[in-house]
Design a protein around this motif. Structure first.
Motif, mmCIF file in Angstrom:
data_model
loop_
_atom_site.group_PDB
_atom_site.id
_atom_site.type_symbol
_atom_site.label_atom_id
_atom_site.label_comp_id
_atom_site.label_asym_id
_atom_site.label_seq_id
_atom_site.Cartn_x
_atom_site.Cartn_y
_atom_site.Cartn_z
ATOM 1 N N ASN A 33 8.947 5.986 -12.546
ATOM 2 C CA ASN A 33 9.701 4.749 -12.344
ATOM 3 C C ASN A 33 8.845 3.643 -11.743
ATOM 4 O OD1 ASN A 33 12.839 5.382 -12.789
ATOM 5 N ND2 ASN A 33 11.878 7.197 -11.888
ATOM 6 N N SER A 34 7.546 3.744 -11.910
ATOM 7 C CA SER A 34 6.634 2.771 -11.298
ATOM 8 C C SER A 34 6.851 1.356 -11.820
ATOM 9 C CB SER A 34 5.182 3.193 -11.524
ATOM 10 O OG SER A 34 4.886 3.257 -12.914
ATOM 11 N N TYR A 35 7.397 1.233 -13.029
ATOM 12 C CA TYR A 35 7.627 -0.092 -13.613
ATOM 13 C C TYR A 35 8.617 -0.917 -12.797
ATOM 14 C CZ TYR A 35 12.058 1.793 -15.328
ATOM 15 O OH TYR A 35 13.315 2.367 -15.406
ATOM 16 N N LYS A 36 9.433 -0.275 -11.984
ATOM 17 C CA LYS A 36 10.420 -1.013 -11.191
ATOM 18 C C LYS A 36 10.171 -0.874 -9.689
ATOM 19 C CE LYS A 36 13.906 2.730 -11.424
ATOM 20 N NZ LYS A 36 15.305 3.047 -11.796
ATOM 21 N N SER A 77 6.108 12.326 -8.493
ATOM 22 C CA SER A 77 6.241 12.301 -9.953
ATOM 23 C C SER A 77 7.414 11.429 -10.382
ATOM 24 C CB SER A 77 6.418 13.720 -10.487
ATOM 25 O OG SER A 77 7.596 14.332 -9.962
ATOM 26 N N VAL A 78 8.498 11.467 -9.625
ATOM 27 C CA VAL A 78 9.661 10.620 -9.919
ATOM 28 C C VAL A 78 9.276 9.155 -9.795
ATOM 29 C CG1 VAL A 78 12.024 10.040 -9.233
ATOM 30 C CG2 VAL A 78 11.236 12.415 -9.129
ATOM 31 N N SER A 122 0.825 -1.212 0.000
ATOM 32 C CA SER A 122 0.000 0.000 0.000
ATOM 33 C C SER A 122 0.854 1.254 0.000
ATOM 34 C CB SER A 122 -0.940 0.006 1.214
ATOM 35 O OG SER A 122 -1.951 -0.967 1.064
ATOM 36 N N TYR A 123 1.964 1.221 0.731
ATOM 37 C CA TYR A 123 2.844 2.390 0.752
ATOM 38 C C TYR A 123 3.446 2.631 -0.624
ATOM 39 C CZ TYR A 123 6.182 5.760 2.739
ATOM 40 O OH TYR A 123 6.889 6.888 3.047
ATOM 41 N N ALA A 124 3.721 1.558 -1.359
ATOM 42 C CA ALA A 124 4.239 1.703 -2.717
ATOM 43 C C ALA A 124 3.239 2.448 -3.604
ATOM 44 C CB ALA A 124 4.555 0.332 -3.310
ATOM 45 N N GLU A 125 1.961 2.220 -3.386
ATOM 46 C CA GLU A 125 0.940 2.944 -4.134
ATOM 47 C C GLU A 125 0.811 4.384 -3.632
ATOM 48 O OE1 GLU A 125 -0.742 1.865 -6.787
ATOM 49 O OE2 GLU A 125 0.431 0.012 -6.710
ATOM 50 N N GLU A 126 0.816 4.540 -2.324
ATOM 51 C CA GLU A 126 0.584 5.862 -1.734
ATOM 52 C C GLU A 126 1.651 6.882 -2.117
ATOM 53 O OE1 GLU A 126 -1.764 4.383 2.326
ATOM 54 O OE2 GLU A 126 0.361 4.945 2.391
ATOM 55 N N ILE A 127 2.906 6.474 -2.114
ATOM 56 C CA ILE A 127 3.979 7.440 -2.356
ATOM 57 C C ILE A 127 4.036 7.904 -3.803
ATOM 58 C CG2 ILE A 127 5.405 6.713 -0.420
ATOM 59 C CD1 ILE A 127 7.080 5.062 -2.320
ATOM 60 N N GLN A 128 3.201 7.339 -4.645
ATOM 61 C CA GLN A 128 3.088 7.840 -6.016
ATOM 62 C C GLN A 128 2.034 8.945 -6.123
ATOM 63 O OE1 GLN A 128 3.360 4.710 -9.228
ATOM 64 N NE2 GLN A 128 3.268 3.325 -7.479
ATOM 65 N N THR A 129 1.461 9.330 -4.982
ATOM 66 C CA THR A 129 0.484 10.406 -4.948
ATOM 67 C C THR A 129 1.090 11.645 -4.288
ATOM 68 O OG1 THR A 129 -0.451 9.836 -2.782
ATOM 69 C CG2 THR A 129 -1.337 8.684 -4.711
#
Length: 468
Positions: A231-234, A226-227, A210-217
């Motif tokens: 780089n969400s693919y990795k 945004s960074v 969930s944190y991996a999803e959250e920090i993309q917001t």
């Protein structure tokens, strides 16, 4: 006076007034630490000290006053090079070079041929080691020995990014300013080590899905969202685990009486003794809510403050352990003064008391604003202590509301004090049904939050990136 005499002429500016006791304490610390090329150093420490040509290596934290003490105590003066933890004080210490993090991370790579060992993957954690993938890409990847080494960067808390002024790039890090101008090392006008590591690494992990999803917001990303989206693919989220042997109520010698899933009734002994220890009264029908945390905004303590009178209007006891921001320390001190028969506030850190709260409390309150993983809720479950948490990060991944299938705690979604209060009141409601509550306790103690599943996920991820 200590054996190491103070000399104010070593450092070309005013040294803080330091007592003899403070000097002696640091001297003892240094004796138990390590000095470059001395008898206490291992090969790796000697290698990175030698790499810089440093005369001394001092195992200290980055506190400026402590560093002054260390320098004075060891008789280190202008022109000497010192390797010390935390180059973030480099602007304050001159002319002594403070380049520990840069030296250490570069030396991790530089020393490998001498050790005759080539790793398949180097997994780095947080900004303190962020320069490993950066240095690898810029200075080592093209050398024959280093070809095809993969790097993984793990983010434990994106709030702490390793941000410094542009002036450190060439002077301290040895990286050409062109990489700042290109944007690789830059973020919002500063050098940002975490940002560079995200870009440079083969893979990036966080400590929960969930944190991996959250920090993309934008809300959770602390300007790096945004960074991370680019780089969400990795990017991978892998939930942390706990040491199931270290936190085991059946063998824990710190608690009042050992117990387990087959002897849940002995948990009541821990509750009774905890209340006595805290100067509170209560019986088997009085719910005890525990809080063990750092007193910082991240932990959702402003929610507790907003509805504390409502929480304590019920027949409950609140046992708090922690330290941190002054405003929250004062909040709990005032709560103890106002409700002396219901609140215990220990403003300190104590591993023994923490375990006794895990064992003695019925419920564990953890209403975090954000929580990359969180371990306290897992430890609480291990001790049959039912968590009340906000659905964020690792809390969302590890605690599921008892209103649904496979529930192991009580949760609320929005960052709202009255939503938290509702979750607490639902927990109190179930507590009144002893058969159901006792079954929830046993289920909690049987939960498996060991590292086995997490370790297998890391191994699988390593294997995937090694194939690329």
């Amino acid at each position: 006076m200590s054996d190491f005499q103070r000399r104010d002429d070593f450092i070309p500016y005013n040294v803080p007034d330091i007592t003899d006791a403070e000097i002696n304490e640091v001297v003892e610390t240094l004796k138990s630490g390590w000095v470059a090329k001395g008898p206490r150093t291992n090969r790796f420490e000697q290698e990175f000290a030698g790499y810089l040509g440093a005369k001394h290596a001092v195992a200290m934290n980055s506190c400026t006053a402590a560093l002054h003490i260390a320098l004075l105590a060891k008789g280190i003066g202008p022109g000497d090079e010192v390797i010390t933890t935390g180059f973030d004080v480099s602007a304050q210490i001159h002319p002594v070079e403070v380049t520990y993090e840069a030296a250490r991370t570069k030396a991790v790579l530089e020393v490998l041929p001498d050790l005759d060992w080539k790793p398949d993957v180097i997994n780095c954690n947080d900004w303190q080691t962020a320069l490993v993938p950066v240095y690898y890409n810029l200075m080592f990847a093209s050398r024959p020995f280093y070809e095809n080494i993969k790097t993984v960067f793990t983010i434990h808390n994106i709030q702490y990014q390793g941000r410094y002024g542009r002036e450190i790039l060439e002077y301290v890090l040895g990286i050409d300013d062109a990489h700042f101008r290109s944007g690789f090392m830059a973020m919002d006008g500063d050098v940002n080590l975490m940002k560079a590591a995200i870009v440079a690494s083969t893979a990036v992990t966080t400590v929960s899905p969930s944190y991996a999803e959250e920090i993309q917001t934008e809300y959770y990303g602390y300007r790096l969202d945004s960074v991370l989206r680019m780089n969400s693919y990795k990017l991978h989220g892998i939930l942390n685990g706990i040491d199931m042997d270290a936190f085991n109520p059946q063998t824990d010698t710190k608690i009042f009486k050992q117990y387990g899933p087959k002897t849940p009734e002995d948990k009541l002994v821990n509750k009774t003794e905890l209340l006595k220890l805290c100067g509170l009264e209560g019986d088997a029908n009085t719910p005890v809510i525990g809080i063990v945390t750092r007193f910082v905004d991240q932990k959702g303590l402003d929610l507790v403050e907003a509805v504390l009178p409502d929480i304590l209007s019920d027949d409950v006891r609140l046992v708090v352990l922690g330290t941190g921001d002054w405003k929250y320390e004062q909040m709990f001190i005032e709560a103890k003064r106002r409700w002396p028969d219901k609140v215990s506030a220990s403003i300190m850190f104590s591993g023994d008391l923490a375990n006794r709260i895990y064992a003695g409390a019925d419920m564990f309150l953890m209403p975090s604003k954000f929580e990359p993983c969180g371990l306290a809720q897992m430890i609480a479950l291990r001790y049959g202590n039912i968590p009340i948490v906000r659905e964020t990060g690792g809390l969302k991944d590890s605690i599921h509301d008892m209103g649904g299938d496979n529930g192991n705690g009580f949760t609320f979604k929005t960052y709202n004090a009255h939503d938290m209060l509702g979750a607490i009141q639902r927990a109190e409601g179930l507590y009144g049904n002893k058969p159901l509550w006792n079954q929830a306790m046993v289920n909690a103690m049987n939960s498996d939050f060991s590292w086995n599943k997490s370790a297998n996920e890391y191994v699988d991820m390593y294997k995937r990136i090694m194939k690329d």
